[in-house]
Design a protein around this motif. Sequence first.
Motif, PDB file in Angstrom:
ATOM      1  N   LEU A  51      -7.262  -3.394  -0.713  1.00 27.08           N
ATOM      2  CA  LEU A  51      -5.966  -4.069  -0.779  1.00 27.08           C
ATOM      3  C   LEU A  51      -5.526  -4.508   0.613  1.00 27.08           C
ATOM      4  O   LEU A  51      -5.142  -5.667   0.828  1.00 27.08           O
ATOM      5  CB  LEU A  51      -4.931  -3.127  -1.400  1.00 27.08           C
ATOM      6  N   ILE A  52      -5.579  -3.596   1.556  1.00 26.48           N
ATOM      7  CA  ILE A  52      -5.179  -3.927   2.923  1.00 26.48           C
ATOM      8  C   ILE A  52      -6.099  -4.992   3.508  1.00 26.48           C
ATOM      9  O   ILE A  52      -5.642  -5.956   4.146  1.00 26.48           O
ATOM     10  CB  ILE A  52      -5.175  -2.655   3.793  1.00 26.48           C
ATOM     11  N   THR A  53      -7.393  -4.860   3.261  1.00 22.50           N
ATOM     12  CA  THR A  53      -8.367  -5.803   3.802  1.00 22.50           C
ATOM     13  C   THR A  53      -8.148  -7.209   3.251  1.00 22.50           C
ATOM     14  O   THR A  53      -8.216  -8.205   3.993  1.00 22.50           O
ATOM     15  CB  THR A  53      -9.794  -5.331   3.485  1.00 22.50           C
ATOM     16  N   PRO A  63       0.795  -1.230   0.000  1.00 24.37           N
ATOM     17  CA  PRO A  63       0.000   0.000   0.000  1.00 24.37           C
ATOM     18  C   PRO A  63       0.830   1.284   0.000  1.00 24.37           C
ATOM     19  O   PRO A  63       0.318   2.334  -0.400  1.00 24.37           O
ATOM     20  CB  PRO A  63      -0.810  -0.113   1.304  1.00 24.37           C
ATOM     21  N   ARG A  64       2.089   1.191   0.422  1.00 26.26           N
ATOM     22  CA  ARG A  64       2.949   2.384   0.427  1.00 26.26           C
ATOM     23  C   ARG A  64       4.036   2.266  -0.637  1.00 26.26           C
ATOM     24  O   ARG A  64       3.986   2.926  -1.674  1.00 26.26           O
ATOM     25  CB  ARG A  64       3.567   2.589   1.825  1.00 26.26           C
ATOM     26  N   ASP A  65       4.997   1.417  -0.403  1.00 26.16           N
ATOM     27  CA  ASP A  65       6.113   1.275  -1.339  1.00 26.16           C
ATOM     28  C   ASP A  65       5.613   0.789  -2.694  1.00 26.16           C
ATOM     29  O   ASP A  65       6.141   1.188  -3.739  1.00 26.16           O
ATOM     30  CB  ASP A  65       7.134   0.283  -0.759  1.00 26.16           C
ATOM     31  N   GLY A  66       4.589  -0.050  -2.678  1.00 22.46           N
ATOM     32  CA  GLY A  66       4.074  -0.578  -3.929  1.00 22.46           C
ATOM     33  C   GLY A  66       3.358   0.447  -4.775  1.00 22.46           C
ATOM     34  O   GLY A  66       3.544   0.505  -5.989  1.00 22.46           O
ATOM     35  N   LEU A  71       2.634  -7.220  -2.108  1.00 22.11           N
ATOM     36  CA  LEU A  71       1.769  -8.089  -2.894  1.00 22.11           C
ATOM     37  C   LEU A  71       2.046  -7.908  -4.387  1.00 22.11           C
ATOM     38  O   LEU A  71       2.137  -6.783  -4.883  1.00 22.11           O
ATOM     39  CB  LEU A  71       0.301  -7.758  -2.603  1.00 22.11           C
ATOM     40  N   GLY A  72       2.207  -9.019  -5.074  1.00 20.10           N
ATOM     41  CA  GLY A  72       2.449  -8.971  -6.508  1.00 20.10           C
ATOM     42  C   GLY A  72       3.861  -8.604  -6.909  1.00 20.10           C
ATOM     43  O   GLY A  72       4.223  -8.690  -8.078  1.00 20.10           O
ATOM     44  N   GLY A  73       4.675  -8.169  -5.947  1.00 23.12           N
ATOM     45  CA  GLY A  73       6.032  -7.723  -6.259  1.00 23.12           C
ATOM     46  C   GLY A  73       6.091  -6.308  -6.796  1.00 23.12           C
ATOM     47  O   GLY A  73       7.036  -5.942  -7.504  1.00 23.12           O
ATOM     48  N   ALA A 105      -6.926 -10.480   5.359  1.00 20.73           N
ATOM     49  CA  ALA A 105      -7.735 -11.698   5.396  1.00 20.73           C
ATOM     50  C   ALA A 105      -6.889 -12.945   5.151  1.00 20.73           C
ATOM     51  O   ALA A 105      -7.266 -14.051   5.559  1.00 20.73           O
ATOM     52  CB  ALA A 105      -8.853 -11.611   4.360  1.00 20.73           C
ATOM     53  N   ALA A 106      -5.735 -12.781   4.488  1.00 22.31           N
ATOM     54  CA  ALA A 106      -4.817 -13.905   4.271  1.00 22.31           C
ATOM     55  C   ALA A 106      -3.931 -14.160   5.489  1.00 22.31           C
ATOM     56  O   ALA A 106      -3.231 -15.174   5.520  1.00 22.31           O
ATOM     57  CB  ALA A 106      -3.946 -13.640   3.047  1.00 22.31           C
ATOM     58  N   GLY A 107      -3.948 -13.258   6.456  1.00 23.10           N
ATOM     59  CA  GLY A 107      -3.217 -13.516   7.695  1.00 23.10           C
ATOM     60  C   GLY A 107      -2.086 -12.562   8.017  1.00 23.10           C
ATOM     61  O   GLY A 107      -1.494 -12.657   9.098  1.00 23.10           O
ATOM     62  N   ILE A 108      -1.750 -11.650   7.118  1.00 29.84           N
ATOM     63  CA  ILE A 108      -0.713 -10.662   7.434  1.00 29.84           C
ATOM     64  C   ILE A 108      -1.338  -9.590   8.323  1.00 29.84           C
ATOM     65  O   ILE A 108      -2.422  -9.080   8.028  1.00 29.84           O
ATOM     66  CB  ILE A 108      -0.109 -10.062   6.154  1.00 29.84           C
ATOM     67  N   ARG A 109      -0.663  -9.242   9.393  1.00 29.80           N
ATOM     68  CA  ARG A 109      -1.219  -8.314  10.382  1.00 29.80           C
ATOM     69  C   ARG A 109      -0.497  -6.969  10.429  1.00 29.80           C
ATOM     70  O   ARG A 109      -1.019  -6.012  10.990  1.00 29.80           O
ATOM     71  CB  ARG A 109      -1.172  -8.954  11.780  1.00 29.80           C
ATOM     72  N   ARG A 110       0.672  -6.910   9.854  1.00 27.78           N
ATOM     73  CA  ARG A 110       1.464  -5.677   9.928  1.00 27.78           C
ATOM     74  C   ARG A 110       1.531  -5.042   8.537  1.00 27.78           C
ATOM     75  O   ARG A 110       1.884  -5.703   7.571  1.00 27.78           O
ATOM     76  CB  ARG A 110       2.861  -5.984  10.460  1.00 27.78           C
ATOM     77  N   PHE A 111       1.211  -3.748   8.469  1.00 35.12           N
ATOM     78  CA  PHE A 111       1.161  -3.046   7.188  1.00 35.12           C
ATOM     79  C   PHE A 111       1.894  -1.704   7.270  1.00 35.12           C
ATOM     80  O   PHE A 111       1.714  -0.951   8.226  1.00 35.12           O
ATOM     81  CB  PHE A 111      -0.295  -2.750   6.782  1.00 35.12           C
ATOM     82  N   GLU A 112       2.710  -1.431   6.248  1.00 31.37           N
ATOM     83  CA  GLU A 112       3.163  -0.068   6.002  1.00 31.37           C
ATOM     84  C   GLU A 112       2.134   0.511   5.045  1.00 31.37           C
ATOM     85  O   GLU A 112       2.188   0.302   3.838  1.00 31.37           O
ATOM     86  CB  GLU A 112       4.565  -0.059   5.404  1.00 31.37           C
ATOM     87  N   ALA A 113       1.160   1.214   5.622  1.00 28.46           N
ATOM     88  CA  ALA A 113      -0.086   1.489   4.917  1.00 28.46           C
ATOM     89  C   ALA A 113      -0.037   2.699   4.003  1.00 28.46           C
ATOM     90  O   ALA A 113      -0.788   2.770   3.025  1.00 28.46           O
ATOM     91  CB  ALA A 113      -1.222   1.658   5.923  1.00 28.46           C
ATOM     92  N   THR A 114       0.828   3.668   4.306  1.00 24.35           N
ATOM     93  CA  THR A 114       0.869   4.882   3.507  1.00 24.35           C
ATOM     94  C   THR A 114       2.080   5.709   3.920  1.00 24.35           C
ATOM     95  O   THR A 114       2.955   5.222   4.638  1.00 24.35           O
ATOM     96  CB  THR A 114      -0.440   5.693   3.672  1.00 24.35           C
TER      97      THR A 114
END
Length: 302
Positions: free
Chosen positions: A29-31, A10-13, A230-232, A35-44
């Motif tokens: 995207l974050i949601t 969500p940020r670097d991507g 996600l997706g590289g 839902a796949a189990g990742i809990r930590r996000f660099e969101a913006t």
Amino acid sequence: MQITLTEVGPRDGLQNERRSVSIEQKIELITRVAAAGIRRFEATSFVSPRAVPALSDAEDVLRGIPQREKLILEALVPNMRGAERAAQVGLDEWVCFASASESHSQANSNTNTDEALNRLIPVIRLAEEQGVTAVGAIATSFGCPFEGEVPAARVVEVARRMADMGIKTVKLGDTIGTAAPSQVTRLIDAVRTTLPDITIVLHFHNTRGMSLTNVQAGIAAGIDRYESALGGVGGCPFAPGATGNVASEDLVHFLHLEGHQTGVDLTRLIEAGHWFETLLDRQLPAHLLRAKPVGEIYNTAK
């Protein structure tokens, strides 16, 4: 080993994507990844909207994320202007960054490394007042697009300056994807020798296809925290030649094959990757969006 992943898509991507992504799509995207189990996000990121217009909607994205209490949300906070914005949205962590190389610092922050670090002092103080954890991120830790290889001593000095400000976790960024396993090992050893109590997070880009071998080197050195997208997707707009991050799907697949635990449902993560590919309307670099995970067979029945 239990491995903790941070999703930085969500940020670097998105900071380097040409296609516009709406607030609602960023939240989805974050949601989906959560839902796949990742809990930590660099969101913006709370950088200047003029510098990175794709992330000018930071506040709206963060406020719209459902069930935020179940996630750990981070954002880049480079200076006091960004910190004042970030303080209004209740983040868990502020990522305070500086470049290890002077040339990249000028391109990325319009100032030298020393001044970029000095700018972080009041940011970290405000984070403490807000009850938010400040973490450090060091760009071009393994190489600079303008200067080439960056001496380990330079990275260690930036990390030491951050530690002196009270930072306890430092992310080492392979901004342009030049790291090699032996270099990863040497840099980890160098940081630990000077700062034995610091927590190290590794952030690899897959520009030259080396990211998973570098993760392997990190694991061999005992590092259990990694960042992926996600997706590289991804890339620094201020670093010529920088391409996407190690793909979250490929990283989780690799870690599971090697017997590590991530808490991530790979099938759901791949499904999120296919959705993301459709959203961005282009083929994404993740291998697991083209090939089945190892062990899954193709149905040849007619």
